[in-house]
Scaffold this active site. Structure first.
Site, PDB file in Angstrom:
ATOM      1  N   SER A  76       0.678  -1.071   0.063  1.00  0.00           N
ATOM      2  CA  SER A  76       0.189  -0.023   0.260  1.00  0.00           C
ATOM      3  C   SER A  76       0.752   1.197   0.242  1.00  0.00           C
ATOM      4  O   SER A  76       1.794   1.563   0.799  1.00  0.00           O
ATOM      5  CB  SER A  76      -1.370  -0.556   0.975  1.00  0.00           C
ATOM      6  OG  SER A  76      -1.654   1.639   0.883  1.00  0.00           O
ATOM      7  N   GLY A  77       0.340   2.347  -0.807  1.00  0.00           N
ATOM      8  CA  GLY A  77       1.264   3.580  -1.145  1.00  0.00           C
ATOM      9  C   GLY A  77       2.828   3.929  -2.188  1.00  0.00           C
ATOM     10  O   GLY A  77       3.330   4.417  -2.135  1.00  0.00           O
TER      11      GLY A  77
ATOM     12  N   GLU B 157      -0.267  -5.231   2.684  1.00  0.00           N
ATOM     13  CA  GLU B 157      -0.531  -4.547   4.062  1.00  0.00           C
ATOM     14  C   GLU B 157      -0.507  -4.648   5.798  1.00  0.00           C
ATOM     15  O   GLU B 157      -1.261  -5.950   5.203  1.00  0.00           O
ATOM     16  CB  GLU B 157      -2.001  -3.270   4.405  1.00  0.00           C
ATOM     17  CG  GLU B 157      -2.529  -3.644   4.055  1.00  0.00           C
ATOM     18  CD  GLU B 157      -3.787  -3.076   3.686  1.00  0.00           C
ATOM     19  OE1 GLU B 157      -3.781  -1.747   2.888  1.00  0.00           O
ATOM     20  OE2 GLU B 157      -4.838  -3.182   4.207  1.00  0.00           O
TER      21      GLU B 157
ATOM     22  N   GLY C  88      -2.783  -3.126  -2.312  1.00  0.00           N
ATOM     23  CA  GLY C  88      -0.969  -4.137  -2.308  1.00  0.00           C
ATOM     24  C   GLY C  88      -1.080  -4.765  -0.718  1.00  0.00           C
ATOM     25  O   GLY C  88      -2.274  -4.926   0.722  1.00  0.00           O
TER      26      GLY C  88
ATOM     27  N   ASN D 136      -0.857   5.350   3.556  1.00  0.00           N
ATOM     28  CA  ASN D 136      -0.741   6.187   1.322  1.00  0.00           C
ATOM     29  C   ASN D 136      -2.039   6.963   2.197  1.00  0.00           C
ATOM     30  O   ASN D 136      -3.699   6.455   2.699  1.00  0.00           O
ATOM     31  CB  ASN D 136      -1.417   4.913   0.836  1.00  0.00           C
ATOM     32  CG  ASN D 136      -1.119   5.242  -0.580  1.00  0.00           C
ATOM     33  OD1 ASN D 136      -1.121   6.303  -1.191  1.00  0.00           O
ATOM     34  ND2 ASN D 136      -1.677   4.406  -1.531  1.00  0.00           N
TER      35      ASN D 136
ATOM     36  N   SER E 157      -5.544   5.331  -0.877  1.00  0.00           N
ATOM     37  CA  SER E 157      -4.963   4.222  -0.977  1.00  0.00           C
ATOM     38  C   SER E 157      -6.220   3.461  -1.595  1.00  0.00           C
ATOM     39  O   SER E 157      -7.302   3.666  -1.056  1.00  0.00           O
ATOM     40  CB  SER E 157      -4.862   3.396   1.095  1.00  0.00           C
ATOM     41  OG  SER E 157      -4.625   2.065   0.172  1.00  0.00           O
TER      42      SER E 157
ATOM     43  N   THR F 123      -1.430   2.759  -8.598  1.00  0.00           N
ATOM     44  CA  THR F 123      -3.043   3.112  -8.807  1.00  0.00           C
ATOM     45  C   THR F 123      -2.677   4.191 -10.347  1.00  0.00           C
ATOM     46  O   THR F 123      -3.096   4.259 -10.408  1.00  0.00           O
ATOM     47  CB  THR F 123      -4.240   4.076  -7.641  1.00  0.00           C
ATOM     48  OG1 THR F 123      -4.576   2.840  -7.057  1.00  0.00           O
ATOM     49  CG2 THR F 123      -5.464   4.920  -8.188  1.00  0.00           C
TER      50      THR F 123
END
Length: 1058
Positions: free
Chosen positions: A106-107, A385, A383, A156, A159, A111
């Protein structure tokens, strides 16, 4: 395109297959070096590694789109556009569906990567208005789904709290004409609660910041801290996010997608209704829950189109079916405070999840296509996490990421090694961690049952909400998988050893969230809404008998994950591995340990080792065919032999490649670089030849145009000198290239437009020699002076007498005769000079200098005899006597041609490219009546109709001149053969030599004023000052001469008779 790569500053290596050491530390160091120099993309063979820069990078412009379109991967620096272009071209060429799997925690930037892919495809694919509409919807789906599906987490700021697989569908011509979105596991729990420093979904904050006053009043919008569903985390703002601007983008996206205006308003009503629903709180009254403040019921009931008393009833009681002796009856059970709160939250989550599904379906309906042709799938999924507290949602998210990692292993590490076996390549297998064992631990049905199977069994026997079910789950997990090497339990839950690290899951709430049951009472309540749109979100038929187990959240995500894997396996996959460099979300901040951890769990080292230990490069060898004469333009023979010929032609060692059944496998990148370098050299040579020819052509065209424009200035105003018509404009008549003593006064790269020797007259009409040089900056007048002192005393040296800027020249005056006098006028205070052309008198003013200076001077022109001017100074007047020149209406002959040339040969005759006059050819009969004095036009033409000095060009043998400097060895005398040997034997028996021929009687002769190089077989060539016989003069201008024993044509104005 290749040159762009060479001009880029080199930071580390573009492709980590080229690393000299293959260790995690070397990989991290290379990524860091590139990241700090703002290069966020790096390759491992075809896999793209992307490091989140946490800032906008400058290389996502139209220029990059143009640069990467149609280019091979190695021609430019690593870029997401290169991978996307490769996907698009593979789809078109191979006719196979493609997909890109974007993975990372994540982050890490997944995206944003997906957005760039969709943006690139939209730019490079063609199409009309219908296709453009599909493109708009594809691009506008991003802000809409982000508003409703993304949120700020501690890791994030944007997210994705849902998974998305976006299939862009294409026609056979490569135009995007449809699409389909599949969404996975929206994190519904975020609607009702968030961790500290996190936010709810973006749409709530967008609504509060962006709604107008009328909307706010209608929807009862207050500040975020007023709402229970928003104020638990204490975070309302996100750095770098403009919620008001994003709100307008969200509404615009709904418009583009085709959601009607009234439905858009009802979507916002539901969003606001959920917020107001969250403010209904409950108190305990005699073991029963009741609404604390009934005033708060009215507004959510109004927004949802339901009766507020029914809302209160359904939140605090539940209808249950009881069976006695084959009979069933419904009874109302009053809920306690905890159960009432749970019911309220269940309604809020159901409303939001169904609203989200509606938006996804609205996008699908807008771009649906009745049949499939080609497609590119973009997987942008939450993602991996790890949070402080990891619940059921994190368990599902990490399971999906585990499945994606399995695909990556299956299709890269495993498939690559299997390909070597199939192609008959010698290969030593490389060990790697296959995470299938972790996937089985989670999703196995039997022997042993996986975590999800045990969870579903516990939920099936669960009757009421409570912690007891979660404790039972933990005990059953310990019994079923307690001995598994990737499973441990702890006091609050269990630990799974994922591919990306160990994650501790809190068991609390697992069973409740897995059941994911919406009670019939709440469905019935929503179906009673006055708003048709809300009714349509709850289409269930409550009267049908329920058979079998209800679908649980875990079984649903397991099915979705396996369906996704099957879809991906049918496509040609491409991979983007995203890396998050820090937790601060700041640019240029590099946390070594965090990156190293990601490098380890993404398996980058193993990925490089498989590419390196194997034959990292597979190439289509057609592109290298240009390297040898045998293979270019076509190889005649078996393809395998052609490839071997190419490899041997560059002296590649036999151990550097292996021939498979269908492919050539090249081991080291240096070997590939060798082929690339040889190819680059070939292209470089060709490019130089083309550049040289093009520059020459452009220069020639430019000077021809200048000459025409100059000719038009003088047309009907000045008599013409014979030698100035149909004469090439050389420009540099001083030969400055070989005269550094003159060149020293000019700038280093200053262009010379004209240079020649002139006679300068002073105020007393005394003449002195000067070299005049004209450049874009001005006029240089260079003279000679004797050095008066120093080591060069007594020597004559060049001196810059004057430099005239164009701004200081106010005009130029010429006489109407064909004399070569011209007067340049300077700008002085209070004196304005204008360009003047007079027939017989030129007057000009001179600057006052000393006694008798100043005033004006006059040039008087008189008719006389001959082409040379006779000068007679007298006081302040100079009388110039000169014969008649050609008429003022004389001009270049458009198509003068050589005598004796038939019309059939005329079409293939070329004009000359010498440093002096140009002529073409025609029959002598046609030319006999044409003279220079016969005017060719009545008045000056408009500039657009200037005559072009070009003639028809056709095939002809190349002239033996300075422009043909190829290999002339074939002209050398060959070695003696048998006849030569015989000649040597009989040399002494030769007859005496014949008497020398009598010399020809002397006739007229001429001296060359300019160099001329013959352009046809019937022309002769000569150098400046060559003296040769003049055989015949012709009025056409093409004379016949004899030089070096050869007779031929030449232009008469290149010579003077002697």
């Amino acid at each position: 395109l290749g040159s762009q790569h060479q001009n880029v500053k080199q930071s580390g290596v573009d492709d980590m297959v080229l690393l000299s050491k293959i260790t995690e530390d070397a990989i991290v160091e290379n990524l860091k070096k590139r990241y700090m120099d703002d290069y966020i993309f790096t390759y491992i063979g075809p896999v793209l590694i992307s490091v989140n820069p946490f800032k906008q990078m400058p290389y996502f412009t139209e220029r990059e789109i143009e640069l990467y379109q149609g280019a091979a991967q190695y021609e430019n620096p690593p870029h997401i556009y290169a991978l996307t272009d490769n996907m698009y071209r593979n789809m078109m060429i191979d006719g196979e569906n493609q997909c890109v799997i974007i993975s990372g925690e994540s982050g890490a930037g997944k995206t944003v990567a997906a957005k760039y892919i969709m943006g690139y495809i939209s730019k490079v694919s063609g199409g009309g208005s219908k296709v453009q509409h599909v493109k708009d919807i594809i691009l506008q789906s991003n802000p809409l789904l982000e508003a409703f599906g993304n949120a700020k987490t501690v890791r994030n700021n944007n997210s994705s709290r849902f998974g998305k697989y976006f299939e862009i569908q294409f026609s056979r011509g490569g135009e995007p004409d449809g699409g389909k979105i599949s969404n996975f596991l929206l994190e519904k729990s975020r609607v009702v609660s968030q961790n500290e420093n996190e936010r709810n979904f973006h749409i709530y904050y967008q609504l509060m910041e962006g709604a107008n006053a009328q909307q706010k009043e209608r929807l009862g919008i207050m500040t975020p801290d007023y709402y229970y569903y928003l104020n638990q985390s204490g975070t309302y703002k996100v750095d770098g996010t403009n919620d008001s601007k994003d709100f307008h983008e969200t509404m615009e996206a709904m418009q583009v997608i085709g959601i009607p205006g009234d439905i858009q308003g009802q979507v916002l009503q539901i969003v606001a209704g959920i917020l107001h629903l969250g403010n209904i709180s409950f108190i305990e009254a005699g073991n029963y829950g009741q609404v604390e403040s009934t005033d708060l019921l009215a507004f959510p009931a109004y927004l949802l189109g339901i009766d507020d008393s029914r809302l209160q009833e359904k939140l605090t009681s539940r209808k249950m079916d009881s069976k006695w002796g084959g009979k069933s009856e419904s009874i109302n059970v009053t809920l306690n405070q905890e159960q009432a709160t749970y019911t309220r939250d269940a309604l809020a989550k159901a409303l939001y999840a169904r609203l989200f599904d509606y938006l996804v379906e609205a996008i699908n309906k807008a771009i649906q296509k009745p049949y499939e042709e080609f497609s590119i799938g973009v997987l942008d999924i939450y993602g991996f996490e790890i949070f402080q507290r990891n619940g059921f949602e994190q368990f599902c998210i990490n399971f999906v990421n585990e499945k994606l990692q399995q695909i990556f292993i299956e299709l890269t590490l495993k498939a690559e090694q299997e390909e070597y076996v199939q192609e008959g390549i010698k290969w030593t297998p490389i060990e790697y961690f296959n995470n299938k064992i972790v996937c089985d631990l989670i999703e196995n049905k039997l022997s042993p049952p996986g975590v999800m199977s045990v969870l579903d069994d516990v939920c099936a026997t669960m009757h009421a909400k409570g912690d007891g079910a979660d404790d039972t789950l933990l005990q059953k997990l310990q019994a079923a998988v307690g001995t598994h090497e990737h499973f441990n339990s702890w006091n609050k839950g269990f630990v799974i050893h994922h591919y990306a690290g160990k994650v501790s899951y809190d068991i609390h709430g697992f069973c409740e969230r897995n059941r994911d049951v919406l009670f019939p009472d709440l469905i019935e309540l929503m179906q009673s809404s006055e708003i048709d749109f809300i009714q349509s979100l709850f289409p269930e038929n409550l009267n049908t008998d329920k058979k079998g187990r209800p679908t649980t959240a875990s079984s649903k995500i397991k099915k979705q994950a396996n369906d996704l894997v099957n879809t991906l396996m049918k496509c040609t996959p491409h991979y983007i591995r995203c890396i998050k460099p820090n937790e601060t979300k700041r640019p240029k901040d590099w946390e070594e340990s965090r990156v190293k951890h990601q490098v380890e769990y993404l398996g980058l080292r193993e990925n490089i080792r498989v590419r390196r230990a194997g034959f990292a490069y597979r190439r289509v060898f057609n592109k290298y065919a240009i390297l040898t004469a045998e293979t270019w333009p076509q190889w005649r023979g078996p393809e395998q032999q052609g490839v071997l010929h190419l490899l041997r032609s560059v002296n590649m060692d036999n151990d550097q490649y292996q021939m498979g059944h269908n492919k050539v496998f090249v081991k080291n990148p240096e070997s590939l670089f060798l082929l690339e370098e040889m190819r680059e050299r070939k292209f470089d040579t060709f490019a130089r030849i083309i550049q040289k020819a093009w520059r020459r052509y452009i220069s020639r065209k430019k000077y021809e145009q200048m000459r025409e424009e100059a000719s038009d200035i003088l047309y009907n105003s000045k008599e013409r000198r014979k030698n100035s018509i149909n004469r090439n404009f050389v420009g540099d008549y001083l030969g400055l290239e070989q005269r550094p003593e003159l060149r020293q006064f000019l700038g280093k790269r200053e262009r010379v437009d004209f240079a020649d020797s002139v006679n300068k007259f002073d105020r007393r009409f005394k003449s002195v020699k000067r070299d005049l040089i004209l450049t874009p900056k001005g006029i240089y007048l260079i003279g000679r002076e004797k050095v008066k002192k120093g080591p060069e005393k007594g020597q004559i040296k060049e001196v810059l007498k004057r430099k005239l800027e164009f701004g200081s020249i106010s005009g130029v005056s010429l006489s109407g005769t064909h004399s070569r006098f011209f007067i340049r006028h300077h700008t002085h205070k209070n004196i304005v000079h204008q360009h003047t052309v007079l027939l017989c008198r030129l007057e000009f003013r001179v600057k006052k200098e000393g006694w008798g200076g100043g005033g004006s001077r006059v040039l008087v022109f008189q008719r006389g005899q001959g082409d040379l001017a006779q000068l007679k100074p007298g006081g302040k007047t100079l009388t110039v006597t000169i014969g008649d020149g050609l008429p003022k209406s004389s001009s270049e002959l458009k198509d003068p041609v050589k005598p004796g040339l038939s019309p059939s040969r005329l079409s293939c005759h070329r004009k000359t490219f010498n440093g002096a006059p140009k002529f073409s050819t025609a029959s002598r009969r046609q030319q006999s009546n044409i003279t220079y004095s016969s005017p060719q036009r009545q008045g000056p033409p408009p500039s657009a109709a200037l005559p072009k000095l070009s003639f028809k060009k056709g095939p002809r043998a190349p002239a033996h001149n300075q422009y043909n400097q190829g290999n002339m060895d074939f002209l050398n005398v060959p070695e003696v053969g048998m006849s030569g040997q015989q000649r040597k034997k009989s040399i002494g028996q030769r007859p005496p030599p014949a008497p020398k021929p009598q010399p020809r009687p002397a006739g007229p002769r001429c001296r060359a004023l300019y160099q001329y190089i013959g352009q046809d077989t019937d022309e002769i060539s000569f150098e400046v000052n060559d003296v040769f016989d003049l055989v015949k003069e012709d009025p056409s201008g093409w004379w016949t001469g004899r030089i070096h024993g050869r007779e031929g044509l030449f232009p008469g104005n290149y010579v003077e008779k002697i």
